[in-house]
Write a protein that holds these residues in place. Sequence first.
Motif, PDB file in Angstrom:
ATOM      1  N   UNK A 169      23.088 -10.084  24.422  1.00 22.95           N
ATOM      2  CA  UNK A 169      21.961  -9.301  23.915  1.00 22.95           C
ATOM      3  C   UNK A 169      20.829  -9.257  24.942  1.00 22.95           C
ATOM      4  N   UNK A 170      20.562 -10.403  25.557  1.00 29.32           N
ATOM      5  CA  UNK A 170      19.512 -10.445  26.579  1.00 29.32           C
ATOM      6  C   UNK A 170      19.937  -9.615  27.793  1.00 29.32           C
ATOM      7  N   UNK A 171      21.157  -9.811  28.233  1.00 30.42           N
ATOM      8  CA  UNK A 171      21.592  -9.161  29.470  1.00 30.42           C
ATOM      9  C   UNK A 171      21.673  -7.644  29.331  1.00 30.42           C
ATOM     10  N   UNK A 172      22.124  -7.183  28.173  1.00 30.68           N
ATOM     11  CA  UNK A 172      22.199  -5.731  27.997  1.00 30.68           C
ATOM     12  C   UNK A 172      20.802  -5.127  27.965  1.00 30.68           C
ATOM     13  N   UNK A 173      19.886  -5.834  27.332  1.00 27.34           N
ATOM     14  CA  UNK A 173      18.502  -5.353  27.299  1.00 27.34           C
ATOM     15  C   UNK A 173      17.939  -5.243  28.728  1.00 27.34           C
ATOM     16  N   UNK A 174      18.240  -6.233  29.564  1.00 26.25           N
ATOM     17  CA  UNK A 174      17.749  -6.213  30.949  1.00 26.25           C
ATOM     18  C   UNK A 174      18.443  -5.120  31.756  1.00 26.25           C
ATOM     19  N   UNK A 175      19.706  -4.911  31.462  1.00 25.49           N
ATOM     20  CA  UNK A 175      20.468  -3.860  32.155  1.00 25.49           C
ATOM     21  C   UNK A 175      19.860  -2.481  31.848  1.00 25.49           C
ATOM     22  N   UNK A 176      19.475  -2.275  30.599  1.00 24.05           N
ATOM     23  CA  UNK A 176      18.876  -0.990  30.224  1.00 24.05           C
ATOM     24  C   UNK A 176      17.520  -0.822  30.917  1.00 24.05           C
ATOM     25  N   UNK A 177      16.768  -1.908  31.026  1.00 24.72           N
ATOM     26  CA  UNK A 177      15.483  -1.833  31.741  1.00 24.72           C
ATOM     27  C   UNK A 177      15.719  -1.434  33.200  1.00 24.72           C
ATOM     28  N   UNK A 178      16.781  -1.976  33.804  1.00 21.43           N
ATOM     29  CA  UNK A 178      17.116  -1.597  35.187  1.00 21.43           C
ATOM     30  C   UNK A 178      17.426  -0.103  35.268  1.00 21.43           C
ATOM     31  N   UNK A 179      18.190   0.371  34.294  1.00 26.25           N
ATOM     32  CA  UNK A 179      18.547   1.803  34.286  1.00 26.25           C
ATOM     33  C   UNK A 179      17.303   2.674  34.151  1.00 26.25           C
ATOM     34  N   UNK A 180      16.400   2.262  33.256  1.00 26.47           N
ATOM     35  CA  UNK A 180      15.155   3.019  33.091  1.00 26.47           C
ATOM     36  C   UNK A 180      14.402   3.122  34.413  1.00 26.47           C
ATOM     37  N   UNK A 181      14.251   1.970  35.057  1.00 28.24           N
ATOM     38  CA  UNK A 181      13.435   1.958  36.275  1.00 28.24           C
ATOM     39  C   UNK A 181      14.089   2.752  37.390  1.00 28.24           C
ATOM     40  N   UNK A 182      15.402   2.666  37.481  1.00 32.37           N
ATOM     41  CA  UNK A 182      16.098   3.456  38.511  1.00 32.37           C
ATOM     42  C   UNK A 182      15.917   4.945  38.277  1.00 32.37           C
ATOM     43  N   UNK A 183      16.098   5.333  37.012  1.00 33.64           N
ATOM     44  CA  UNK A 183      15.963   6.752  36.695  1.00 33.64           C
ATOM     45  C   UNK A 183      14.555   7.238  36.982  1.00 33.64           C
ATOM     46  N   UNK A 184      13.569   6.447  36.582  1.00 30.73           N
ATOM     47  CA  UNK A 184      12.172   6.847  36.774  1.00 30.73           C
ATOM     48  C   UNK A 184      11.840   6.923  38.270  1.00 30.73           C
ATOM     49  N   UNK A 185      12.286   5.923  39.018  1.00 32.85           N
ATOM     50  CA  UNK A 185      12.040   5.935  40.472  1.00 32.85           C
ATOM     51  C   UNK A 185      12.645   7.196  41.094  1.00 32.85           C
ATOM     52  N   UNK A 186      13.855   7.525  40.666  1.00 30.16           N
ATOM     53  CA  UNK A 186      14.514   8.715  41.219  1.00 30.16           C
ATOM     54  C   UNK A 186      13.814   9.996  40.774  1.00 30.16           C
ATOM     55  N   UNK A 187      13.352   9.999  39.533  1.00 25.80           N
ATOM     56  CA  UNK A 187      12.620  11.183  39.056  1.00 25.80           C
ATOM     57  C   UNK A 187      11.372  11.416  39.904  1.00 25.80           C
ATOM     58  N   UNK A 188      10.697  10.332  40.237  1.00 27.57           N
ATOM     59  CA  UNK A 188       9.499  10.466  41.080  1.00 27.57           C
ATOM     60  C   UNK A 188       9.871  10.948  42.480  1.00 27.57           C
ATOM     61  N   UNK A 189      10.992  10.430  42.989  1.00 25.43           N
ATOM     62  CA  UNK A 189      11.423  10.839  44.330  1.00 25.43           C
ATOM     63  C   UNK A 189      11.817  12.324  44.340  1.00 25.43           C
TER      64      UNK A 189
END
Lengths: 368, 544
Positions: A169-189
């Motif tokens: 449960x903890x790890x999946x939550x952290x994995x989703x946070x990673x996905x969010x940040x990657x997507x957002x970083x790419x959206x900005x780029x």
Amino acid sequence: MVDTTVPKTRSFPKIEFTDSEAGAKEFPSSKSRTYSYYKPAKLRSTMYEDVTVDVQPDPDRHLTQGWLYGFGDGPGGYPVEWTKAVSTNWHAFLDPNEEWEQTIYRNNAAVVRQVSLCLDNAKRARAYSHWTPTWSTFIARNLGAWMHVENGLALHVFTPANRQGPTNMINTSLCVAAAHKMRFAQDLALFNLDLSEADIAFDGSVHKDVWQNAPEWQPTRQLVEEITAVHDWGEQVFATSIVLEQLVGQLFRSELVMQIAARNGDYVTPTIVGTGENDYARDLAGSRALFKMLTRDEQHGAANKVLFEGWLATWVPKAIAAARALQPIWSQPAEKTITFATSFDAAQEKFRQLLDEIGLDTPKELDR
Amino acid sequence: MSRQSLTKAHAKISELTWEPTFATPATKFGTDYTFEKAPKKDPLKQIMRSYFPMEEEKDNRVFGAMDGAIRGNMFRQVQQRWMEWQKLFLSIIPFPEISAARAMPLAIDAVPNPEIHNGLAVQMIDEVRHSTIQMNLKKLYMNNYIDPAGFDMTEKAFANNYAGTIGRQFGEGFITGDAITAANIYLTVVAETAFTNTLFVAMPDEAAANGDYLLPTVFHSVQSDESRHISNGYSILLMALADERNRPLLERDMRYAWWNNHCVVDAAIGTFIEYGTKDRRKDRESYAEMWQRWIYDDYYRSYLLPLEKYGLVIPHDLVEEAWNRITKKFYVHEVARFFATGWPVNYWRIDGMTDADFEWFEDKYPGWYARFGKWWEAYNRLKYPGKNKPIAFEDVGYEYPHRCWTCMVPALIREDMVVDKVDGQWRTYCSETCAWTDTTAFRPEYQGRETPNMGRLTGAREWETLHHGKDLADIIKDLGYVRDDGKTLIPQPHLDLDDPKKLWTLDDVRGIPFGSPNVTLNQMTDAERDAWAASYRANKNVSV
């Protein structure tokens, strides 16, 4: 000419009606149609719980033979010692966002559509042509620098933490946070790329130099790099979600960009940055629940509080230094609708509230 | 997005990384590989903006099919013989999937190539998708299939079962030890590139032939992500090959990974496909034929062999031996018989083989009936309680095997069994290669070179040890493999649900002592052990 060859007989499996539906017969366990190996948080289990709980086994629960591989220098599996924080039951953490594959793709695809539509409309409406040169420069330099923060935290905080946390449960939550940040970083780029190709004066590559060398951004880069250098996943997530995001991330995104963009003739940036804000609000709900669980732990809560206060003592001064170093960028736009002091006060107030919710005292640095 | 736009977008995204100067990211997962001379390319160019909508669309199709299956009463036509094996398969597979997600940080840590980090992070999210979508499929089965017992305790059973643990060592192999050994060679270069073909393509084909079109829907959707993962693995492999110092490690890891995957995946998927099906058309491919197509031709000949020119030492001998075990040494059939022998400690039911099955097996694997026919006839004869014990405890000419310490599948090809004293304990192995894996590969030194990052084999690896000396009824009760009346067993050696008298209960298995072969082995004198080993290897285990 007539084709006289005999066609090859097609071969296919024969479907048979087997009457193997639920309820076709009654026998012991014929009505046992819920997962029985865990206790759901409420009376009825959620989809999230059913697809997440106990998928990563644990010797403290049902796993009888122990972990079957070890690292060369330590135990295998998911050692709880990979953070100094301690819990009597790590499995009690359930992601308040209940993320599983359907929510991940629905939410992120919705964001992609929102951002894409916004960018398409902006191009059609020649929205960037109204931008002043100072605003273009502000976005090129500062939003450009910020995308590095998001990408660095995605890859070097949340991604490794997804291997280090003790439960699924903890790890999946952290994995989703990673996905969010990657997507957002790419959206900005990719927004940066759009602007580079728009018919305006926009330096699409200046962000690299700003991030690497501009004095106002160096304390932020130092903060990010120092967080990525930490081995303890709990401290990394705490320093990121609780400290950096509050005192620097929200300060920059919510209390600056979101406040001033419209007055500078820009309706595109808030739409994109707003998605990052929304991501963080979701991710913070998870982090807050996790650290709250740890401070309220009957057995270890007091020790966890001491630990977290130590982490605050380490990271809050660095985050405040990073925030203060950013002060000059408040003066860069033509329309200065908000002062740094106002923005920073707002960010600090939210931070105090968050610490209060987690059950931690406000660090003394905040009162200076 | 056009190819040109994609290339441009990908180039832009690569600007997100930077060279840190204040502090460098912690290396949390070590490797003995070096990548200083590695070329840095990401052939995939995946960006999140296209990734999320693509996956959402794939999901919508999967969920649409699930709704359709329920509305179309799919479970009127599924074969119970097939569905019962899904209780085992679907208890195992979500763990290797989620382990693959957790493995990606290992690869990211080990490979100093920001371009490929993006692809690995996307794979990480894919794997969460796979794990949870498979858990959801299982939930649908539990809700709609006639017998939910076994599905209802799935993750607990996975964690305490002798078969679940074989699958668990497969998934744990992705996340522990040397980062490249685990997350690249074992997971991506071998498991995903070679064996997902039989897992996610061949097996769903068999599901459809048995009335289950949801497994193909879900697993083909999963497999469509695998091509990207294969590309990740290939890129890292090429990077590793660029440095001569990695060659001995690559040779070691290819041997370990290939052999362990063969031992585990062929055992499980071979059994599901060959013994879970009711489709006995003679022109249907056997597992051996599928293996030849998907693994020998598609993987070995098309993927591995071309890498020889880059310096990869390919374990040709082990590929041939795997083929030999599948076709001449009846590996899959021995595994299936072992699972059926152990039925009282399963959490699924196993249907007996019939004359139609015998005929098909003999046609596909000449000599099958002489070797296995009588045993399966005995299985059918002993399938009901009352007059006999479970078949494992009756004299049907079958000697319970010792377990392989490395792959954890028993040493079923008895003439190949290896016994050795390792780390102060007598252990048995199914083959020379599994013995080498424990004694030579998973050690802190390899060929005179220090390999401090290599993993270690740990845990109570022989399941039977945990239950040595207990009563069979108590073991089953402790494991929780009992239905909701508190006495009827979840496992049954048949599919008859209509007569309660045909269902085994705890009372039917009480008073049967259970022993651990490894405990017994370690109690033997040297002379006794030599005699036992000679006799084990000589016993063909053929019922007459």
